[in-house]
Design a protein around this motif. Sequence first.
Motif: not given
Length: 470
Positions: A3, A27, A102, A161, A174, A180, A182, A195
């Motif tokens: 996260g 996360r 992430n 991300s 991103r 992932k 965002l 996130s």
Amino acid sequence: MCGIAGIVDSGGVSLPLYYALYALQHRGQESAGITTYHAGRLYKHKAQGLISEVFNREILEGLYGTAGIAHTRYPTTGENRPENTQPLNFTLKGHQFSIVHNGNLVNNDDLVSDYEEYGHIFATTTDSEVIAAIIARELTISGSMEDAVVLCMRMLRGSYSVIAMLDETIYAFRDPLGIKPLCIGKTENGYMVASESVAMDALGADCIRDVRPGELVRINGNGISCRQITRSDRSALCIFEYVYFARTDSVIDGVLVYDVRRRIGKMLHHEAPVDAEMISPVPDSGMSIAVGYSEASGIPFKEGLIKNRYIGRTFIMPTQTLRENAVRMKLNPIRGHIKNKSVVLVDDSIVRGTTSRLIIELMREFGARMVHFRVGSPPITNPCYLGVDFPTRKELIAHNRQPKDVQSCISADSLHHVSLEGLIHATGHSADDLCTGCLTGCYPVQIPNERSSCRHIDFIHGSYQTTLQF
């Protein structure tokens, strides 16, 4: 799976970042960190542990500044080491630079080798440092953070991300396929990225929209601007964000996760109805799936398992032994609800199968007459290389096993997984815009020795938008 959050707000950011991380704790539970910028220096604190263990009032009061980034980690690349805790912080040619990430890079080893040839020394084993190395080298050459992000998108292969902070300015981007999540939010005196939308809900901020695949967002004291760096013919959002990872009350790429899971539950009933006396979820991510199953079937919803809220998510615990030991501490059956009952037990997924087997054994120990297992994802038969802990095929119970064999392994009276078509329909997205590699064995990016259906990505030459476009 991690996260991340970043905030620029004239009212200060340490407490808002802390609350944002709390909303994203699901996360990642291994470590957490916050870095802020004020008057030419970074103020930072990070450590292994849950967010409530890492931070206290005194620490937060010492994180000065109106710009900052934060991270809560579950490792997919890099061991469980203190040096892998994020944010990663650097000094570069008189500037202060921090980064959180992430995702998972499938070409991480190649990039590490390339940059070691340039003379770069890596201090961690996380792929986030590779992203930092690419940005830092480009900054020394061109001095442009925007050019550095363009270079990242050209060189990185995988999911990412990223939120980076260069002095008092935050840059968020991103990957071109949007694997992932965002999103962008408006705080009382500034803007934020995170996130999931629940991080904004926790602050009373307004979620404006998702960061688009291949988009760069820049936030500073003057406001926010966005630049579309790439366009792809198809995206590839991880389908497991809807099944398991995201919080039920999050909105991911415009779709409320609760609604998706409820539709999955209805689909499960339509595909595999069963004569039973109660529908019981495996809390928490099975909860809304069970609601949908109950609504579609007319069978009463009743909790047969109570979750100890002080035990973390067993799936993202780093070892199998910890996962097994945690099940009894985490879940306790309600004997009066399940004794002598035929129960439909609803869970989001079966990965290794150990947890499912232990839960079903618990239900029988506390008196359940029959346990029918219904699963909100298709069988997971392939590893994930893009940020999920499905590391090898041999660890996946469904790999090279028929459903009847899995049913026997977990000791269920019947077993049904939602179909891939049913799951995709429940998300509201096109199959072409989702990553289903762990379910199909076909991945959206090139991975050695695996099948892929790569997207076509174009790079765009253009200027910044001065206002957000919806």
